[in-house]
Design a protein around this motif. Structure first.
Motif, PDB file in Angstrom:
ATOM      1  N   LEU A 295      64.930 -62.015 -11.934  1.00 33.78           N
ATOM      2  CA  LEU A 295      64.806 -61.995 -13.384  1.00 33.78           C
ATOM      3  C   LEU A 295      63.330 -62.174 -13.715  1.00 33.78           C
ATOM      4  N   THR A 296      62.795 -61.313 -14.570  1.00 36.76           N
ATOM      5  CA  THR A 296      61.380 -61.353 -14.943  1.00 36.76           C
ATOM      6  C   THR A 296      61.242 -61.323 -16.450  1.00 36.76           C
ATOM      7  N   VAL A 297      60.510 -62.286 -16.997  1.00 31.72           N
ATOM      8  CA  VAL A 297      60.253 -62.306 -18.433  1.00 31.72           C
ATOM      9  C   VAL A 297      59.157 -61.288 -18.742  1.00 31.72           C
ATOM     10  N   LEU A 298      59.443 -60.361 -19.649  1.00 23.31           N
ATOM     11  CA  LEU A 298      58.476 -59.333 -20.035  1.00 23.31           C
ATOM     12  C   LEU A 298      57.563 -59.841 -21.145  1.00 23.31           C
ATOM     13  N   ALA A 299      56.544 -59.064 -21.444  1.00 22.14           N
ATOM     14  CA  ALA A 299      55.547 -59.479 -22.436  1.00 22.14           C
ATOM     15  C   ALA A 299      56.148 -59.640 -23.831  1.00 22.14           C
ATOM     16  N   ASP A 300      57.248 -58.953 -24.113  1.00 22.79           N
ATOM     17  CA  ASP A 300      57.868 -59.059 -25.439  1.00 22.79           C
ATOM     18  C   ASP A 300      58.941 -60.134 -25.498  1.00 22.79           C
ATOM     19  N   GLY A 301      59.111 -60.922 -24.417  1.00 25.63           N
ATOM     20  CA  GLY A 301      60.074 -62.011 -24.404  1.00 25.63           C
ATOM     21  C   GLY A 301      61.444 -61.642 -23.887  1.00 25.63           C
ATOM     22  N   GLN A 302      61.698 -60.355 -23.664  1.00 29.82           N
ATOM     23  CA  GLN A 302      62.966 -59.963 -23.074  1.00 29.82           C
ATOM     24  C   GLN A 302      62.931 -60.221 -21.567  1.00 29.82           C
ATOM     25  N   VAL A 303      64.112 -60.243 -20.948  1.00 28.11           N
ATOM     26  CA  VAL A 303      64.218 -60.560 -19.523  1.00 28.11           C
ATOM     27  C   VAL A 303      64.773 -59.359 -18.782  1.00 28.11           C
ATOM     28  N   TRP A 304      64.044 -58.928 -17.752  1.00 24.55           N
ATOM     29  CA  TRP A 304      64.424 -57.744 -16.974  1.00 24.55           C
ATOM     30  C   TRP A 304      65.049 -58.181 -15.654  1.00 24.55           C
ATOM     31  N   ALA A 305      66.215 -57.632 -15.354  1.00 31.62           N
ATOM     32  CA  ALA A 305      66.922 -57.920 -14.103  1.00 31.62           C
ATOM     33  C   ALA A 305      66.845 -56.712 -13.197  1.00 31.62           C
ATOM     34  N   ASN A 306      66.439 -56.947 -11.950  1.00 30.78           N
ATOM     35  CA  ASN A 306      66.401 -55.839 -10.994  1.00 30.78           C
ATOM     36  C   ASN A 306      66.792 -56.336  -9.615  1.00 30.78           C
ATOM     37  N   GLY A 307      67.224 -55.405  -8.766  1.00 25.80           N
ATOM     38  CA  GLY A 307      67.579 -55.737  -7.397  1.00 25.80           C
ATOM     39  C   GLY A 307      68.905 -56.469  -7.304  1.00 25.80           C
ATOM     40  N   GLY A 308      69.209 -56.913  -6.088  1.00 29.06           N
ATOM     41  CA  GLY A 308      70.412 -57.682  -5.848  1.00 29.06           C
ATOM     42  C   GLY A 308      71.556 -56.864  -5.295  1.00 29.06           C
ATOM     43  N   SER A 309      72.592 -57.594  -4.888  1.00 33.12           N
ATOM     44  CA  SER A 309      73.768 -56.980  -4.278  1.00 33.12           C
ATOM     45  C   SER A 309      74.992 -57.835  -4.586  1.00 33.12           C
ATOM     46  N   SER A 310      76.123 -57.198  -4.812  1.00 36.12           N
ATOM     47  CA  SER A 310      77.369 -57.923  -5.075  1.00 36.12           C
ATOM     48  C   SER A 310      77.957 -58.524  -3.816  1.00 36.12           C
ATOM     49  N   THR A 311      77.432 -58.126  -2.663  1.00 32.31           N
ATOM     50  CA  THR A 311      77.984 -58.605  -1.389  1.00 32.31           C
ATOM     51  C   THR A 311      76.983 -59.462  -0.613  1.00 32.31           C
ATOM     52  N   GLY A 312      75.958 -59.982  -1.304  1.00 30.71           N
ATOM     53  CA  GLY A 312      74.987 -60.823  -0.623  1.00 30.71           C
ATOM     54  C   GLY A 312      73.859 -60.014  -0.037  1.00 30.71           C
ATOM     55  N   ASN A 313      73.333 -60.481   1.072  1.00 31.21           N
ATOM     56  CA  ASN A 313      72.144 -59.838   1.643  1.00 31.21           C
ATOM     57  C   ASN A 313      72.518 -58.679   2.562  1.00 31.21           C
ATOM     58  N   ASP A 314      73.213 -57.708   2.004  1.00 32.26           N
ATOM     59  CA  ASP A 314      73.507 -56.481   2.753  1.00 32.26           C
ATOM     60  C   ASP A 314      73.566 -55.320   1.777  1.00 32.26           C
ATOM     61  N   LEU A 315      73.535 -54.125   2.310  1.00 26.42           N
ATOM     62  CA  LEU A 315      73.431 -52.933   1.480  1.00 26.42           C
ATOM     63  C   LEU A 315      74.754 -52.475   0.889  1.00 26.42           C
ATOM     64  N   GLY A 317      76.884 -53.710  -1.223  1.00 21.94           N
ATOM     65  CA  GLY A 317      77.019 -53.835  -2.672  1.00 21.94           C
ATOM     66  C   GLY A 317      75.709 -53.759  -3.412  1.00 21.94           C
ATOM     67  N   ALA A 318      74.669 -53.272  -2.750  1.00 22.18           N
ATOM     68  CA  ALA A 318      73.337 -53.236  -3.354  1.00 22.18           C
ATOM     69  C   ALA A 318      73.294 -52.271  -4.526  1.00 22.18           C
ATOM     70  N   THR A 319      72.498 -52.617  -5.513  1.00 17.94           N
ATOM     71  CA  THR A 319      72.374 -51.758  -6.699  1.00 17.94           C
ATOM     72  C   THR A 319      70.933 -51.309  -6.888  1.00 17.94           C
ATOM     73  N   LEU A 320      70.773 -50.089  -7.370  1.00 22.74           N
ATOM     74  CA  LEU A 320      69.461 -49.562  -7.731  1.00 22.74           C
ATOM     75  C   LEU A 320      69.237 -49.630  -9.239  1.00 22.74           C
ATOM     76  N   THR A 321      70.291 -49.960  -9.977  1.00 18.80           N
ATOM     77  CA  THR A 321      70.179 -50.025 -11.426  1.00 18.80           C
ATOM     78  C   THR A 321      69.440 -51.288 -11.862  1.00 18.80           C
ATOM     79  N   THR A 322      68.854 -51.250 -13.043  1.00 15.65           N
ATOM     80  CA  THR A 322      68.209 -52.423 -13.617  1.00 15.65           C
ATOM     81  C   THR A 322      68.704 -52.587 -15.047  1.00 15.65           C
ATOM     82  N   GLU A 323      68.532 -53.783 -15.611  1.00 20.24           N
ATOM     83  CA  GLU A 323      69.026 -54.034 -16.960  1.00 20.24           C
ATOM     84  C   GLU A 323      68.127 -55.037 -17.676  1.00 20.24           C
ATOM     85  N   LEU A 324      68.164 -54.988 -19.002  1.00 21.78           N
ATOM     86  CA  LEU A 324      67.249 -55.769 -19.834  1.00 21.78           C
ATOM     87  C   LEU A 324      68.043 -56.624 -20.804  1.00 21.78           C
ATOM     88  N   TRP A 325      67.712 -57.938 -20.840  1.00 23.39           N
ATOM     89  CA  TRP A 325      68.422 -58.883 -21.717  1.00 23.39           C
ATOM     90  C   TRP A 325      67.581 -59.200 -22.940  1.00 23.39           C
TER      91      TRP A 325
END
Length: 356
Positions: A295-315, A317-325
């Motif tokens: 999770l990274t706080v952007l300059a405008d105060g929104q939070v960007w989520a990137n990376g990760g996997s639904s199955t832990g440290n393996d490929l 459940g890995a995702t290439l999508t990103t999302e902004l809160w």
């Protein structure tokens, strides 16, 4: 990476993949806009002489933008804790890895400082009182640093030639004064807040400075605490809890006294700890389960989520999508798609030009 094309102004856009002179498992943005990074060699080898790297984003992403520098401290800074030092702009690096009977992932008590004016890593004369692997360092308003958690020794069953070892932890916080002196918070020792319990709360304790000058903590099991580092320390447990999380889910402070946490089953919560007791608000769920994501706080105060996997440290459940809160609405919006997965030990940070 795939470009967002005509939607780049809304969803962002990934630049091309580029090389590093090492695998940058940990990063810090220095006051001059350069990035300090350390981790392993490009083939994944770690040791106590491991190089660290400086990247100057103003020079782009070619080889001339990076400088690979030698670590002469004899400290394996792999899995260390880190924080900026107010006033000097130097980087404080505490603890890290150690080799015991040829086995890794034990701990050291070393203290190192990266001096960005000379680009050198310097071992400090005084160690911490406790060995710490995966510790958290919190910078206080008065220039002190509070060091929390970390493992001391790992569980190892032993062999015919190597002795067994038990897992031990470092549940007593320590404080480094602005002058470099150390003291232990002996009356704030806790196995549940930053030790063996609390859902393995020793594992990079989730802790942030409170605007009042204390520390707010959320254990991985959802317990919440206030740590006052004055004197020998006072730890207070709050009556309410946050939803249960786990050690591989990210959290970030997005405003003074407010943090966003990813918890189990894609649950996202905002916690406001500016008042007498923390207020936990469940916001919209993450679209994707992001174990080992960022999770990274952007300059405008929104939070960007990137990376990760639904199955832990393996490929799997890995995702290439990103999302902004959006903290104003609590809504997550789909953003640009990456070209490669980012899992355990990946890093994501805001640069001075507003890019990540």
């Amino acid at each position: 990476a795939s470009a967002a094309g005509s939607e780049a102004h809304i969803k962002g856009e990934f630049g091309p993949l580029h090389n590093w002179p090492l695998i940058p498992l940990a990063m810090m943005l220095m006051p001059d806009g350069r990035v300090l990074a350390y981790g392993t060699t490009t083939t994944g080898i770690q040791n106590a002489k491991l190089n660290y790297a400086i990247w100057n984003p103003l020079l782009g992403t070619g080889s001339d933008a990076f400088e690979n520098l030698p670590n002469t401290t004899n400290t394996d800074i792999f899995c260390a804790g880190q924080a900026m030092i107010p006033g000097t702009g130097h980087a404080l690096i505490v603890g890290g890895d150690a080799l015991v009977n040829g086995k890794r992932n034990y701990a050291n008590s070393d203290v190192n400082i990266f001096d960005s004016t000379t680009d050198t890593l310097v071992r400090q004369p005084q160690n911490m009182a406790f060995k710490r692997w995966y510790a958290t360092a919190v910078t206080m308003p008065n220039g002190e640093h509070v060091i929390l958690g970390g493992r001391d020794s790992r569980l190892f069953a032993g062999t015919a030639k190597l002795p067994a070892t038990q897992a031990t932890y470092s549940p007593t916080p320590e404080v480094r004064s602005a002058s470099g002196a150390w003291r232990s918070l002996t009356t704030a020792t806790s196995d549940t807040a930053y030790g063996a319990l609390g859902g393995a709360s020793w594992f990079y304790p989730r802790a942030w400075v409170n605007p009042t000058g204390t520390i707010f903590l959320v254990a991985h099991n959802g317990s919440m605490y206030k740590l006052d580092p004055a004197g020998a320390g006072t730890l207070t447990k709050y009556k309410n809890n946050a939803p249960v999380g786990q050690s591989n889910l990210p959290g970030v402070m997005y405003a003074p006294g407010r943090v966003l946490l990813a918890r189990k089953n894609r649950v996202a919560v905002s916690i406001d700890f500016n008042g007498a007791a923390p207020v936990v608000t469940t916001t919209n769920n993450l679209v994707i389960d992001r174990q080992y994501g960022s999770l990274t706080v952007l300059a405008d105060g929104q939070v960007w989520a990137n990376g990760g996997s639904s199955t832990g440290n393996d490929l799997a459940g890995a995702t290439l999508t990103t999302e902004l809160w959006n903290p104003g609405t609590g809504i997550w919006t789909a953003t640009a798609t990456a070209a490669t997965p980012r899992l355990y030990h990946s890093a994501s940070l805001l640069l001075l030009d507003g890019s990540v």
